[in-house]
Scaffold this motif. Sequence first.
Motif, PDB file in Angstrom:
ATOM      1  N   CYS A  47      36.304  72.062  55.196  1.00 21.79           N
ATOM      2  CA  CYS A  47      36.308  72.269  53.738  1.00 21.79           C
ATOM      3  C   CYS A  47      37.672  71.963  53.151  1.00 21.79           C
ATOM      4  N   MET A  48      38.700  71.894  53.999  1.00 26.33           N
ATOM      5  CA  MET A  48      40.071  71.515  53.631  1.00 26.33           C
ATOM      6  C   MET A  48      40.802  72.610  52.841  1.00 26.33           C
ATOM      7  N   ALA A  49      40.233  73.813  52.757  1.00 25.13           N
ATOM      8  CA  ALA A  49      40.907  74.878  52.005  1.00 25.13           C
ATOM      9  C   ALA A  49      42.264  75.200  52.627  1.00 25.13           C
ATOM     10  N   CYS A  50      42.402  74.972  53.922  1.00 26.45           N
ATOM     11  CA  CYS A  50      43.667  75.303  54.608  1.00 26.45           C
ATOM     12  C   CYS A  50      44.759  74.262  54.352  1.00 26.45           C
ATOM     13  N   ASN A 136      34.616  64.987  49.991  1.00 28.27           N
ATOM     14  CA  ASN A 136      35.652  65.946  49.619  1.00 28.27           C
ATOM     15  C   ASN A 136      36.881  65.194  49.118  1.00 28.27           C
ATOM     16  N   PRO A 137      36.743  64.513  47.952  1.00 29.68           N
ATOM     17  CA  PRO A 137      37.885  63.741  47.453  1.00 29.68           C
ATOM     18  C   PRO A 137      38.923  64.644  46.788  1.00 29.68           C
ATOM     19  N   LEU A 138      40.108  64.119  46.645  1.00 28.18           N
ATOM     20  CA  LEU A 138      41.164  64.835  45.923  1.00 28.18           C
ATOM     21  C   LEU A 138      41.209  64.282  44.494  1.00 28.18           C
ATOM     22  N   THR A 139      41.329  65.174  43.532  1.00 27.77           N
ATOM     23  CA  THR A 139      41.451  64.708  42.145  1.00 27.77           C
ATOM     24  C   THR A 139      42.927  64.589  41.780  1.00 27.77           C
ATOM     25  N   ALA A 140      43.340  63.368  41.477  1.00 24.86           N
ATOM     26  CA  ALA A 140      44.726  63.140  41.057  1.00 24.86           C
ATOM     27  C   ALA A 140      44.736  62.881  39.549  1.00 24.86           C
TER      28      ALA A 140
END
Length: 397
Positions: A47-50, A136-140
Amino acid sequence: MSAPLKQHLIDPEICIRCYSCEAACTVQAISHNDDNVVVDGTKCEFCMACIPVCPTGSIDEWRVVENYYPVEDQLIWLELPQQQDFSNDDEAAVGLDAIDDSIQALLDKAHEGAGGKAIAPQSASKPSINLFNLGNPLTAIVQGNFRLTDKDSNGDVRHIILDLGQTHFPVLEGQSIGIIPPGLDENGKPFLPRLYSVSSPRDGERPNYNNLSLTVKREPDGVCSNYLCDLEKDDEVKITGPFGSTFLLPNDPAAHVMMICTGTGSAPFRGFTMRRQREMPNVKNSLSLYFGARRPQDLPYFGPLNKMPKDFLKTEFAFSRLDGQTKEYVQDKIRTQKASISKLLQQPNTHIFICGLKEMENGVDEALSDVAREIGIDWAILRDEMRQDGRFHIETY
Ligand SMILES: Cc1cc2nc3c(=O)[nH]c(=O)nc-3n(C[C@H](O)[C@H](O)[C@H](O)COP(=O)(O)OP(=O)(O)OC[C@H]3O[C@@H](n4cnc5c(N)ncnc54)[C@H](O)[C@@H]3O)c2cc1C
């Protein structure tokens, strides 16, 4: 063997044992003892929360494994294990391809001109890859988008700066990121990400700002390049990556880095040059750039490049559409510079990087071959040796 698995791990040599990742983990996959902080592969859901809460980047580690490394083993590790080699295992290779296959295929294609398996320079830093993906992309956030090429130039090339906010997204010079264009394709499916080289150094477009830059050329009717070139300040952009683990700057100050590019192929070399400027400003005569464009006004970063001290960055520009002048391409510049290039070809610390349009590959290869032949070197053999040594790299698209 069974299909390989991807396992998230924490590097014990970098981790400062602050346990912020453990607190952030939503599925209790992370735990620790007095020695190490570890990830239970059977519980981790990626989930990449870490990821963003880790202050060191020790959390940015993945391995493809046949069986998950057990927690008990990880608790006593002093260092992370190397990635296992699955290259001789057909079944595993199929499974590996299934992981991020479209991106890997793009990168493999971009690197195939090197004539074999790409290998990172021995002294390059260790890259983080695949931290963010389609699911699970990152929003920039766009901080700026300005045109690099003149208004009267045929090509619209943009310098686009993306703010990564508080999210840890470590990139090394030479790596690429994926951009997911909004909307659906003709089959009603979301567009696949397109790859763009990062054109800023690892510590940010502005030193120690969590941002990066891209160099994007607008392609006629191109979905993603038009989307990017039309972005405005404060727009949101979905990004994936980082990607690429071989087209990387050597950290060795004694390395001579020869960069050959056309158009937006200059993007990674801007990153390389800025990294050297920030990290090793006093290392002289170790960077050379061969850059081809139609005219000076089509050449991204022409002004700043021209202002660099010549003993820091040797530049050779080739223009193919200058009024009243013979057409010149990068391969012509390589031939006119054969005296200095032949010396470089004989040095064990010379690295050659080629980036840009696919069409440039043959011409450059022939020119290097001619230069090598004049000093009695078989370029095909030397090129293979350099590639295997992590000193010959091609990224074309
Ligand atoms: C490793 C790597 C790094 C890269 N780095 C950069 C970079 O730093 N900067 C950069 O600008 N680019 C870079 N690229 C290229 C980039 O990924 C895109 O391929 C490029 O921007 C075009 O994408 P697009 O979505 O705009 O075009 P697409 O929509 O994918 O179309 C591509 C081209 O095909 C044409 N086309 C599309 N559909 C059709 C059709 N049906 N019939 C005929 N023609 C069609 C379009 O006109 C366009 O010119 C890189 C590529 C790779 C692999």
